[in-house]
Motif scaffolding. Structure first.
Motif, mmCIF file in Angstrom:
data_model
loop_
_atom_site.group_PDB
_atom_site.id
_atom_site.type_symbol
_atom_site.label_atom_id
_atom_site.label_comp_id
_atom_site.label_asym_id
_atom_site.label_seq_id
_atom_site.Cartn_x
_atom_site.Cartn_y
_atom_site.Cartn_z
ATOM 1 N N ASP A 20 -36.103 28.961 -1.426
ATOM 2 C CA ASP A 20 -37.402 29.261 -0.822
ATOM 3 C C ASP A 20 -38.550 29.072 -1.818
ATOM 4 N N HIS A 21 -39.215 27.948 -1.751
ATOM 5 C CA HIS A 21 -40.394 27.688 -2.594
ATOM 6 C C HIS A 21 -40.146 28.019 -4.067
ATOM 7 N N LEU A 22 -39.184 27.326 -4.605
ATOM 8 C CA LEU A 22 -38.776 27.569 -5.994
ATOM 9 C C LEU A 22 -39.683 26.791 -6.957
ATOM 10 N N ASN A 23 -40.247 27.512 -7.919
ATOM 11 C CA ASN A 23 -41.054 26.876 -8.964
ATOM 12 C C ASN A 23 -40.492 27.284 -10.309
ATOM 13 N N LEU A 24 -39.890 26.346 -11.007
ATOM 14 C CA LEU A 24 -39.408 26.684 -12.348
ATOM 15 C C LEU A 24 -39.465 25.460 -13.253
#
Ligand code: ATP
Length: 308
Positions: A20-24
């Motif tokens: 779910d809307h992963l930002n890394l």
């Protein structure tokens, strides 16, 4: 440039949002731990990063290439150890590896040399001519890591690499991962549900909860970040616990004071060791030890799971 970067990376299966809307961002040469319970979305993330599953929304780059538009470039630069890798039981370790080398497009001479080199690297040199059907799970995982390294990848994805291994097998695989990260300079993206594992191996940890990244940072940063409200834990060993309880209870900034395992545990808003020292020694008690305790990763992890 980062080895891995995701931008609102999302995967939905019908009504289930697996990621779910992963930002890394994972730096080059970093060993990154991707920690989460079963079903939290670890495998789905890895599959998208390896170009094996299409994101529903958002995107990602691996080794500088887009996982959707430049998938072949990505595949040339990555190695992947799936959670349940399987091999040809009737072939030897060397034959299995040479076969994977052929699939990866290596010329005959190159795949022979590379297989030999890799079998030595993962500690299977002496077992190279034994059929894989006779291998323990730990040896199979070592072979799996060798297979993931066949194209000398920049980024290595390891999905639960020690799952199902006995303690010796687990130790061997962890040492191998450290060697690949520290000595061979590989970027490693390691998924695990084992806190001790990521704590031992990883420079940075991302905690995944139901497809969402609930926290990211080094273990130390996570501890700080997640434990903001109840930051300080102080352990006091003293000759009389009850007298010490009475001596410290009115110090300002204390949230909680309890007796636990023959010690006094103080939780406070700030580091009040100095006040504790004066209050306790001023009451004529003998302090055996007084220390600030870093929260364990277990505590941090549980805390991350509480965060909505
Ligand atoms: P585990 O540690 O058990 O491997 P995980 O953290 O790797 O779990 P995923 O396997 O990525 O989690 O699964 C995340 C969610 O997506 C789960 O609810 C799972 O049931 C669902 N899921 C995964 N793959 C599919 C699929 N192909 N079709 C439908 N749902 C799926």
């Amino acid at each position: 440039m980062h080895a891995i970067e995701t931008f609102n990376l999302t995967k939905r299966y019908g009504s289930i949002t697996a990621v779910d809307h992963l930002n890394l961002k994972v730096k080059r040469g970093e060993i990154f731990g991707y920690l989460g319970h079963n079903g939290s979305g670890k495998t789905t993330t890895i599959m998208m990063l390896c170009g094996l599953v299409e994101p529903t929304e958002g995107g990602a780059t691996v080794a500088g290439f887009d996982v959707q538009r430049e998938v072949l470039e990505v595949k040339k630069r990555i190695g992947f150890l799936p959670e349940n890798a399987s091999y040809y039981d009737n072939l030897t370790a060397r034959q299995n590896l040479e076969f994977f080398g052929e699939l990866a497009g290596l010329a005959k001479k190159e795949r022979k040399e590379r297989s030999k080199e890799l079998l030595n690297l993962v500690g299977l040199g002496e077992w190279k001519d034994i059929k894989v059907g006779k291998f323990s799970k730990g040896m199979q995982q070592r072979l799996g890591i060798a297979q993931a390294l066949i194209r000398d990848p920049e980024v290595l994805f390891l999905d639960e690499p020690t799952s199902g291994l006995d303690p010796q097998g687990t130790r061997d695989i962890r040492n191998l991962i450290l060697k690949l990260g520290r000595e061979e300079g590989k970027t490693i993206f390691l998924s695990s549900h084992l806190l001790a594992e990521v704590k031992q191996l990883c420079d940075k940890v991302g905690i995944l909860k139901r497809g969402k990244l609930s926290a990211i940072g080094s273990v130390r940063e996570l501890a700080r970040q997640l434990n903001r409200d109840n930051l300080i834990k102080i352990e006091l060993e003293v000759d009389s616990l009850d007298a010490a309880l009475r001596a410290v209870r009115d110090i300002s900034g204390i949230n909680e004071v309890i007796k636990e395992d023959g010690k006094i545990i103080i939780r406070a808003e700030r580091d009040i060791r100095r006040e504790v020292f004066y209050a306790v020694s001023g009451s004529g008690l003998e302090i055996l030890s007084l220390k600030l305790v870093e929260p364990s990763l277990e505590e941090v992890f549980l805390k991350a799971y509480e965060v909505e």
